[in-house]
Design an enzyme around this catalytic site. Structure first.
Site, PDB file in Angstrom:
ATOM      1  N   GLY A 343      28.121  68.817  52.780  1.00 32.31           N
ATOM      2  CA  GLY A 343      26.743  69.222  53.042  1.00 32.31           C
ATOM      3  C   GLY A 343      25.755  68.246  52.408  1.00 32.31           C
ATOM      4  N   GLU A 367      37.141  40.758  61.003  1.00 31.65           N
ATOM      5  CA  GLU A 367      38.403  40.279  61.610  1.00 31.65           C
ATOM      6  C   GLU A 367      38.453  40.611  63.108  1.00 31.65           C
ATOM      7  OE1 GLU A 367      42.020  40.111  59.538  1.00 31.65           O
ATOM      8  OE2 GLU A 367      41.053  39.972  57.579  1.00 31.65           O
TER       9      GLU A 367
HETATM   10  C1  LIG Z   1      30.860  41.889  55.292  1.00 32.45           C
HETATM   11  C2  LIG Z   1      31.470  40.876  56.213  1.00 32.45           C
HETATM   12  C3  LIG Z   1      32.515  40.088  55.768  1.00 32.45           C
HETATM   13  C4  LIG Z   1      33.063  39.102  56.600  1.00 32.45           C
HETATM   14  N1  LIG Z   1      34.044  38.276  56.105  1.00 32.45           N
HETATM   15  C5  LIG Z   1      34.426  37.191  56.852  1.00 32.45           C
HETATM   16  C6  LIG Z   1      35.300  36.200  56.284  1.00 32.45           C
HETATM   17  O1  LIG Z   1      35.738  36.301  55.124  1.00 32.45           O
HETATM   18  N2  LIG Z   1      35.592  35.099  57.029  1.00 32.45           N
HETATM   19  C7  LIG Z   1      35.115  34.940  58.288  1.00 32.45           C
HETATM   20  O2  LIG Z   1      35.441  33.924  58.902  1.00 32.45           O
HETATM   21  N3  LIG Z   1      34.302  35.868  58.861  1.00 32.45           N
HETATM   22  C8  LIG Z   1      33.950  36.983  58.172  1.00 32.45           C
HETATM   23  N4  LIG Z   1      33.089  37.927  58.723  1.00 32.45           N
HETATM   24  C9  LIG Z   1      32.577  37.715  60.074  1.00 32.45           C
HETATM   25  C10 LIG Z   1      33.057  38.766  61.086  1.00 32.45           C
HETATM   26  O3  LIG Z   1      34.394  38.543  61.430  1.00 32.45           O
HETATM   27  C11 LIG Z   1      32.103  38.712  62.271  1.00 32.45           C
HETATM   28  O4  LIG Z   1      30.869  39.281  61.839  1.00 32.45           O
HETATM   29  C12 LIG Z   1      32.623  39.443  63.481  1.00 32.45           C
HETATM   30  O5  LIG Z   1      33.725  38.754  64.024  1.00 32.45           O
HETATM   31  C13 LIG Z   1      31.571  39.639  64.563  1.00 32.45           C
HETATM   32  O6  LIG Z   1      30.854  38.464  64.814  1.00 32.45           O
HETATM   33  P1  LIG Z   1      29.226  38.510  64.864  1.00 32.45           P
HETATM   34  O7  LIG Z   1      28.794  39.165  63.619  1.00 32.45           O
HETATM   35  O8  LIG Z   1      28.739  37.146  65.163  1.00 32.45           O
HETATM   36  O9  LIG Z   1      28.915  39.495  66.045  1.00 32.45           O
HETATM   37  P2  LIG Z   1      28.742  39.119  67.636  1.00 32.45           P
HETATM   38  O10 LIG Z   1      29.912  38.316  68.038  1.00 32.45           O
HETATM   39  O11 LIG Z   1      27.388  38.569  67.846  1.00 32.45           O
HETATM   40  O12 LIG Z   1      28.849  40.555  68.269  1.00 32.45           O
HETATM   41  C14 LIG Z   1      27.729  41.433  68.437  1.00 32.45           C
HETATM   42  C15 LIG Z   1      28.173  42.608  69.295  1.00 32.45           C
HETATM   43  O13 LIG Z   1      28.591  42.132  70.592  1.00 32.45           O
HETATM   44  C16 LIG Z   1      29.914  42.585  70.866  1.00 32.45           C
HETATM   45  N5  LIG Z   1      30.596  41.569  71.688  1.00 32.45           N
HETATM   46  C17 LIG Z   1      30.640  40.218  71.489  1.00 32.45           C
HETATM   47  N6  LIG Z   1      31.368  39.629  72.450  1.00 32.45           N
HETATM   48  C18 LIG Z   1      31.815  40.620  73.266  1.00 32.45           C
HETATM   49  C19 LIG Z   1      32.634  40.667  74.454  1.00 32.45           C
HETATM   50  N7  LIG Z   1      33.180  39.548  74.967  1.00 32.45           N
HETATM   51  N8  LIG Z   1      32.858  41.867  75.038  1.00 32.45           N
HETATM   52  C20 LIG Z   1      32.336  43.018  74.508  1.00 32.45           C
HETATM   53  N9  LIG Z   1      31.571  43.039  73.396  1.00 32.45           N
HETATM   54  C21 LIG Z   1      31.318  41.864  72.780  1.00 32.45           C
HETATM   55  C22 LIG Z   1      30.560  42.776  69.502  1.00 32.45           C
HETATM   56  O14 LIG Z   1      31.667  43.650  69.562  1.00 32.45           O
HETATM   57  C23 LIG Z   1      29.396  43.345  68.713  1.00 32.45           C
HETATM   58  O15 LIG Z   1      29.296  44.734  68.955  1.00 32.45           O
HETATM   59  C24 LIG Z   1      32.572  38.944  57.919  1.00 32.45           C
HETATM   60  C25 LIG Z   1      31.524  39.763  58.367  1.00 32.45           C
HETATM   61  C26 LIG Z   1      30.960  40.691  57.533  1.00 32.45           C
HETATM   62  C27 LIG Z   1      29.805  41.532  58.040  1.00 32.45           C
END
Ligand SMILES: Cc1cc2nc3c(=O)[nH]c(=O)nc-3n(C[C@H](O)[C@H](O)[C@H](O)COP(=O)(O)OP(=O)(O)OC[C@H]3O[C@@H](n4cnc5c(N)ncnc54)[C@H](O)[C@@H]3O)c2cc1C
Length: 389
Positions: A343, A367
């Site tokens: 709650g 990931e």
């Molecule tokens: C706290 C944190 C820790 C992290 N640690 C690491 C790390 O140690 N090393 C590392 O390399 N990266 C790391 N990342 C990066 C993480 O893997 C990415 O943020 C993630 O892969 C998404 O990429 P983006 O943020 O650019 O989102 P975008 O790719 O811009 O995605 C935005 C939205 O669009 C959707 N989308 C994109 N393409 C498609 C598609 N083809 N079809 C349907 N939907 C789609 C996504 O699902 C999401 O909802 C980390 C991120 C965070 C927030």
């Protein structure tokens, strides 16, 4: 086979779970709220994990590690995440950062860097993402150019977990832009290499104890033997790594979901309304039953995926994605329901479930987002990759 061994954890695996649960309850859980509140690195957890040999349990014995198999590593991460998700990033990211070396590195790289990691001389981060290379991870702008017997690295990596804390970094960079993903190579970079620097920590919704920073590479010269595998093989190594490490993200999700369920179970039996414990209300019992059922289903697919990771089965890609997506969606539902069961109190930082709900969210994003996991799963199914069972 003994009946007691049938589809159950081995005694060794049970013992690992019990040992890590005791360590997490004694040395990690007491600091979880402060780590979140102060957004500070969980040094107490770091020290306890290094002292117990659980900071990078996956490193093979040949390189001085504990040689934990994929399931044992999952159990370590699950139990730490049950207490504190930020702290579970220590063993999880050490595996993510170093697995490329284990998969594709030369014997010399393995001896040097896996050895240092196992000895607790420094953590290992993974630098794939960039501002324009998130889901489209092959869209790398970082460049590595050969110069005699060195590589010169330039570029910016974004969202790097434990950046600044880690001593070692697996860095993906373009070596031949015309070949797109087949022109990407992987390198080991050290924090102390000249030209490496870090941005300010991101201000995040959750996992506030796990620093996330940009990493800048400004004419960083690294010896040629620090390439991981052959030139152009970096992206394949990075993707193979994720097949294995998505199972560890699933483990984080199972752990935080279990932590929230355990807390809520205690609370509903204490809290009285209408003259009786709220656990007497069937409406809440049905919620609790669903939470327990989902956590157990998430755990089973995670352990099944860990088995595939250990054996290197051909359906690991499907199982890694499925375990990560299912367990993280479960963690989000279960932690949100735990807040509901408490709650108004659940909505405050006086109780741990709102932290768990905020921490659970990241497991649906990193990931590879859960949309990306579904792309991966569909591709595997449409390609006719059958389950090994
Ligand atoms: C706290 C944190 C820790 C992290 N640690 C690491 C790390 O140690 N090393 C590392 O390399 N990266 C790391 N990342 C990066 C993480 O893997 C990415 O943020 C993630 O892969 C998404 O990429 P983006 O943020 O650019 O989102 P975008 O790719 O811009 O995605 C935005 C939205 O669009 C959707 N989308 C994109 N393409 C498609 C598609 N083809 N079809 C349907 N939907 C789609 C996504 O699902 C999401 O909802 C980390 C991120 C965070 C927030």
């Amino acid at each position: 086979m003994r009946v007691s061994d049938f589809y159950a954890l081995s005694e060794e695996h049970q013992a690992i779970r019990e040992t890590v649960r005791a360590l997490a309850e004694a040395k990690i859980a007491p600091f979880a709220a402060a780590v979140d509140e102060e957004a500070r690195y969980p040094q107490e957890a770091h020290d306890a994990l290094v002292a117990g040999g659980f900071h990078a349990p996956h490193v093979p014995e040949a390189y001085g590690g504990a040689g934990a198999d994929a399931l044992a590593t999952v159990l370590v991460i699950e139990e730490v995440a049950r207490a504190c998700v930020s702290s579970s990033l220590i063993p999880a990211v050490n595996k993510l950062g170093s697995l490329p070396v284990q998969i594709g590195g030369s014997e010399e790289l393995k001896q040097t860097y896996l050895g240092k990691l196992a000895a607790g001389e420094g953590g290992f981060s993974y630098c794939l993402s960039e501002s324009e290379a998130g889901s489209d991870a092959a869209n790398q702008k970082a460049r590595a150019v050969r110069d005699g017997d060195h590589w010169v690295l330039n570029g910016t990596k974004r969202w790097i977990t434990n950046a600044g804390e880690s001593e070692y970094y697996t860095v993906l960079a373009m070596t031949d832009p015309e070949k797109r993903s087949k022109g990407i190579s992987a390198f080991v970079v050290e924090k102390s290499d000249e030209g490496v620097s870090f941005g300010a920590p991101e201000k995040k919704l959750g996992i506030k104890g796990s620093p996330t920073r940009e990493v800048y590479f400004d004419d960083v010269r690294i010896p040629e033997e620090r390439i991981i595998g052959d030139e152009g093989k970096g992206f394949a190594i990075a993707m193979e790594t994720l097949d294995h490490t998505r199972v560890t993200i699933a483990a984080q999700a199972v752990g935080v979901a279990q932590g929230a369920l355990d807390y809520a179970l205690g609370y509903v039996q204490e809290r009285q309304q209408f003259g009786k414990p709220i656990s007497d209300f069937q409406g809440l019992q049905f919620m609790i039953a669903d939470m327990g059922m989902k956590v157990e289903a998430a755990r089973q697919i995670t352990y099944a995926a860990a088995g595939r990771s250990e054996r290197g089965d051909k359906d690991l890609t499907f199982f890694g994605a499925a375990a990560k997506a299912f367990a993280s969606d479960t963690a989000m539902q279960v932690t949100t329901d735990a807040v509901q069961l408490l709650g108004g109190y659940g909505f405050t930082r006086d109780y741990p479930v709102e932290r768990m709900m905020r921490d659970a969210k990241i497991t649906q994003i990193y990931e590879g987002t859960n949309q990306v996991q579904r792309i991966v799963m569909a591709r595997q199914l449409l390609a006719g990759i059958q389950s090994t069972l």
